[in-house]
Write a protein that holds these residues in place. Sequence first.
Motif, mmCIF file in Angstrom:
data_model
loop_
_atom_site.group_PDB
_atom_site.id
_atom_site.type_symbol
_atom_site.label_atom_id
_atom_site.label_comp_id
_atom_site.label_asym_id
_atom_site.label_seq_id
_atom_site.Cartn_x
_atom_site.Cartn_y
_atom_site.Cartn_z
ATOM 1 N N GLY A 6 49.318 27.896 46.446
ATOM 2 C CA GLY A 6 50.696 28.334 46.277
ATOM 3 C C GLY A 6 50.865 29.775 46.714
ATOM 4 N N THR A 7 52.102 30.133 46.972
ATOM 5 C CA THR A 7 52.403 31.501 47.388
ATOM 6 C C THR A 7 52.636 32.368 46.156
ATOM 7 O OG1 THR A 7 54.735 30.936 47.590
ATOM 8 C CG2 THR A 7 53.394 30.764 49.589
ATOM 9 N N CYS A 8 52.533 33.667 46.355
ATOM 10 C CA CYS A 8 52.627 34.608 45.236
ATOM 11 C C CYS A 8 53.954 34.518 44.486
ATOM 12 C CB CYS A 8 52.406 36.034 45.732
ATOM 13 S SG CYS A 8 50.701 36.362 46.219
ATOM 14 N N ASP A 9 55.017 34.142 45.179
ATOM 15 C CA ASP A 9 56.305 34.047 44.493
ATOM 16 C C ASP A 9 56.415 32.800 43.614
ATOM 17 O OD1 ASP A 9 56.340 32.408 46.744
ATOM 18 O OD2 ASP A 9 58.493 32.652 47.063
ATOM 19 N N LYS A 10 55.463 31.876 43.750
ATOM 20 C CA LYS A 10 55.523 30.634 42.971
ATOM 21 C C LYS A 10 54.425 30.507 41.919
ATOM 22 C CE LYS A 10 57.836 28.083 46.582
ATOM 23 N NZ LYS A 10 57.777 27.002 47.536
ATOM 24 N N ILE A 11 53.483 31.427 41.906
ATOM 25 C CA ILE A 11 52.398 31.345 40.918
ATOM 26 C C ILE A 11 52.380 32.607 40.064
ATOM 27 C CG2 ILE A 11 50.976 29.880 42.411
ATOM 28 C CD1 ILE A 11 49.183 32.366 42.849
ATOM 29 N N ASN A 12 51.718 32.518 38.931
ATOM 30 C CA ASN A 12 51.529 33.665 38.049
ATOM 31 C C ASN A 12 50.023 33.839 37.868
ATOM 32 O OD1 ASN A 12 51.170 35.372 35.817
ATOM 33 N ND2 ASN A 12 53.142 34.780 34.959
ATOM 34 N N CYS A 13 49.475 34.850 38.521
ATOM 35 C CA CYS A 13 48.022 35.062 38.467
ATOM 36 C C CYS A 13 47.527 35.311 37.043
ATOM 37 C CB CYS A 13 47.627 36.227 39.369
ATOM 38 S SG CYS A 13 47.679 35.829 41.122
ATOM 39 N N GLY A 14 48.332 35.975 36.238
ATOM 40 C CA GLY A 14 47.929 36.227 34.854
ATOM 41 C C GLY A 14 47.724 34.942 34.076
ATOM 42 N N ASP A 15 48.632 33.986 34.256
ATOM 43 C CA ASP A 15 48.490 32.697 33.576
ATOM 44 C C ASP A 15 47.302 31.913 34.124
ATOM 45 O OD1 ASP A 15 50.687 33.234 32.008
ATOM 46 O OD2 ASP A 15 52.073 32.047 33.226
ATOM 47 N N LEU A 16 47.137 31.916 35.439
ATOM 48 C CA LEU A 16 46.026 31.177 36.045
ATOM 49 C C LEU A 16 44.673 31.773 35.662
ATOM 50 C CD1 LEU A 16 47.466 30.503 39.609
ATOM 51 C CD2 LEU A 16 47.254 28.882 37.716
ATOM 52 N N ALA A 17 44.636 33.086 35.458
ATOM 53 C CA ALA A 17 43.377 33.748 35.091
ATOM 54 C C ALA A 17 42.859 33.250 33.748
ATOM 55 C CB ALA A 17 43.575 35.259 35.059
ATOM 56 N N LEU A 18 43.767 32.874 32.865
ATOM 57 C CA LEU A 18 43.345 32.367 31.556
ATOM 58 C C LEU A 18 42.583 31.051 31.674
ATOM 59 C CD1 LEU A 18 46.573 33.165 29.524
ATOM 60 C CD2 LEU A 18 44.436 34.457 29.582
ATOM 61 N N PHE A 19 42.840 30.313 32.752
ATOM 62 C CA PHE A 19 42.114 29.065 32.988
ATOM 63 C C PHE A 19 40.878 29.288 33.855
ATOM 64 C CE2 PHE A 19 46.503 27.731 32.207
ATOM 65 C CZ PHE A 19 46.291 26.857 31.163
ATOM 66 N N GLN A 20 40.833 30.414 34.537
ATOM 67 C CA GLN A 20 39.722 30.712 35.444
ATOM 68 C C GLN A 20 38.496 31.248 34.701
ATOM 69 O OE1 GLN A 20 39.777 30.052 38.696
ATOM 70 N NE2 GLN A 20 37.749 30.858 39.070
ATOM 71 N N TRP A 21 38.722 32.099 33.709
ATOM 72 C CA TRP A 21 37.629 32.746 32.978
ATOM 73 C C TRP A 21 37.741 32.452 31.488
ATOM 74 C CZ3 TRP A 21 40.216 36.343 36.486
ATOM 75 C CH2 TRP A 21 39.511 36.557 37.664
ATOM 76 N N PRO A 22 36.628 32.539 30.766
ATOM 77 C CA PRO A 22 36.700 32.369 29.309
ATOM 78 C C PRO A 22 37.444 33.549 28.671
ATOM 79 C CG PRO A 22 34.480 32.989 29.973
ATOM 80 C CD PRO A 22 35.255 32.760 31.235
ATOM 81 N N ALA A 23 37.924 33.357 27.476
ATOM 82 C CA ALA A 23 38.710 34.385 26.785
ATOM 83 C C ALA A 23 37.925 35.682 26.608
ATOM 84 C CB ALA A 23 39.171 33.859 25.433
ATOM 85 N N SER A 24 36.616 35.600 26.526
ATOM 86 C CA SER A 24 35.802 36.804 26.336
ATOM 87 C C SER A 24 35.879 37.749 27.535
ATOM 88 C CB SER A 24 34.346 36.424 26.078
ATOM 89 O OG SER A 24 33.818 35.713 27.181
ATOM 90 N N LYS A 25 36.297 37.253 28.691
ATOM 91 C CA LYS A 25 36.448 38.104 29.879
ATOM 92 C C LYS A 25 37.737 38.916 29.853
ATOM 93 C CE LYS A 25 32.728 37.250 32.194
ATOM 94 N NZ LYS A 25 31.781 38.316 32.498
ATOM 95 N N MET A 26 38.685 38.556 29.014
ATOM 96 C CA MET A 26 39.932 39.279 28.791
ATOM 97 C C MET A 26 40.604 39.754 30.090
ATOM 98 S SD MET A 26 38.721 41.366 25.349
ATOM 99 C CE MET A 26 39.268 42.866 25.987
ATOM 100 N N PRO A 27 41.031 38.839 30.963
ATOM 101 C CA PRO A 27 41.655 39.265 32.226
ATOM 102 C C PRO A 27 42.915 40.098 31.987
ATOM 103 C CG PRO A 27 41.930 36.899 31.885
ATOM 104 C CD PRO A 27 41.026 37.389 30.810
ATOM 105 N N GLN A 28 43.030 41.183 32.760
ATOM 106 C CA GLN A 28 44.156 42.104 32.634
ATOM 107 C C GLN A 28 44.584 42.589 34.013
ATOM 108 O OE1 GLN A 28 43.105 45.388 30.137
ATOM 109 N NE2 GLN A 28 42.333 44.101 28.502
ATOM 110 N N HIS A 29 45.804 43.074 34.092
ATOM 111 C CA HIS A 29 46.336 43.722 35.298
ATOM 112 C C HIS A 29 46.100 42.882 36.552
ATOM 113 C CE1 HIS A 29 46.930 47.187 32.768
ATOM 114 N NE2 HIS A 29 45.648 47.187 32.453
ATOM 115 N N CYS A 30 46.549 41.650 36.522
ATOM 116 C CA CYS A 30 46.361 40.747 37.652
ATOM 117 C C CYS A 30 47.400 41.021 38.736
ATOM 118 C CB CYS A 30 46.479 39.297 37.188
ATOM 119 S SG CYS A 30 45.217 38.827 35.995
ATOM 120 N N LYS A 31 46.962 40.894 39.974
ATOM 121 C CA LYS A 31 47.885 41.035 41.099
ATOM 122 C C LYS A 31 47.622 39.911 42.089
ATOM 123 C CE LYS A 31 45.195 43.995 44.099
ATOM 124 N NZ LYS A 31 45.262 45.046 45.074
#
Length: 81
Positions: free
Chosen positions: A39-64
Amino acid sequence: MKSYIVFSFLSLAIFLTFFDPLLVSGELQFCPGSFKADGTCDKINCGDLALFQWPASKMPQHCKCDAAGSNQSKCTCLIVC
């Protein structure tokens, strides 16, 4: 009996201090991590997808999001090293 319990807790605290850098430094260290998403950047939310990419212990922040080709995006976030 009380001295045994105190000694046990003290030993455990010292043991954990040697093996957990968070207890020693008091600060988390963040490193960049990235992944590709459909998907293109205007249709996805990297912050939301990051929660499925890494375990919670990785605490993804400041996604672009950056374009990575036709209908592809590259998400980059700061995660715990």
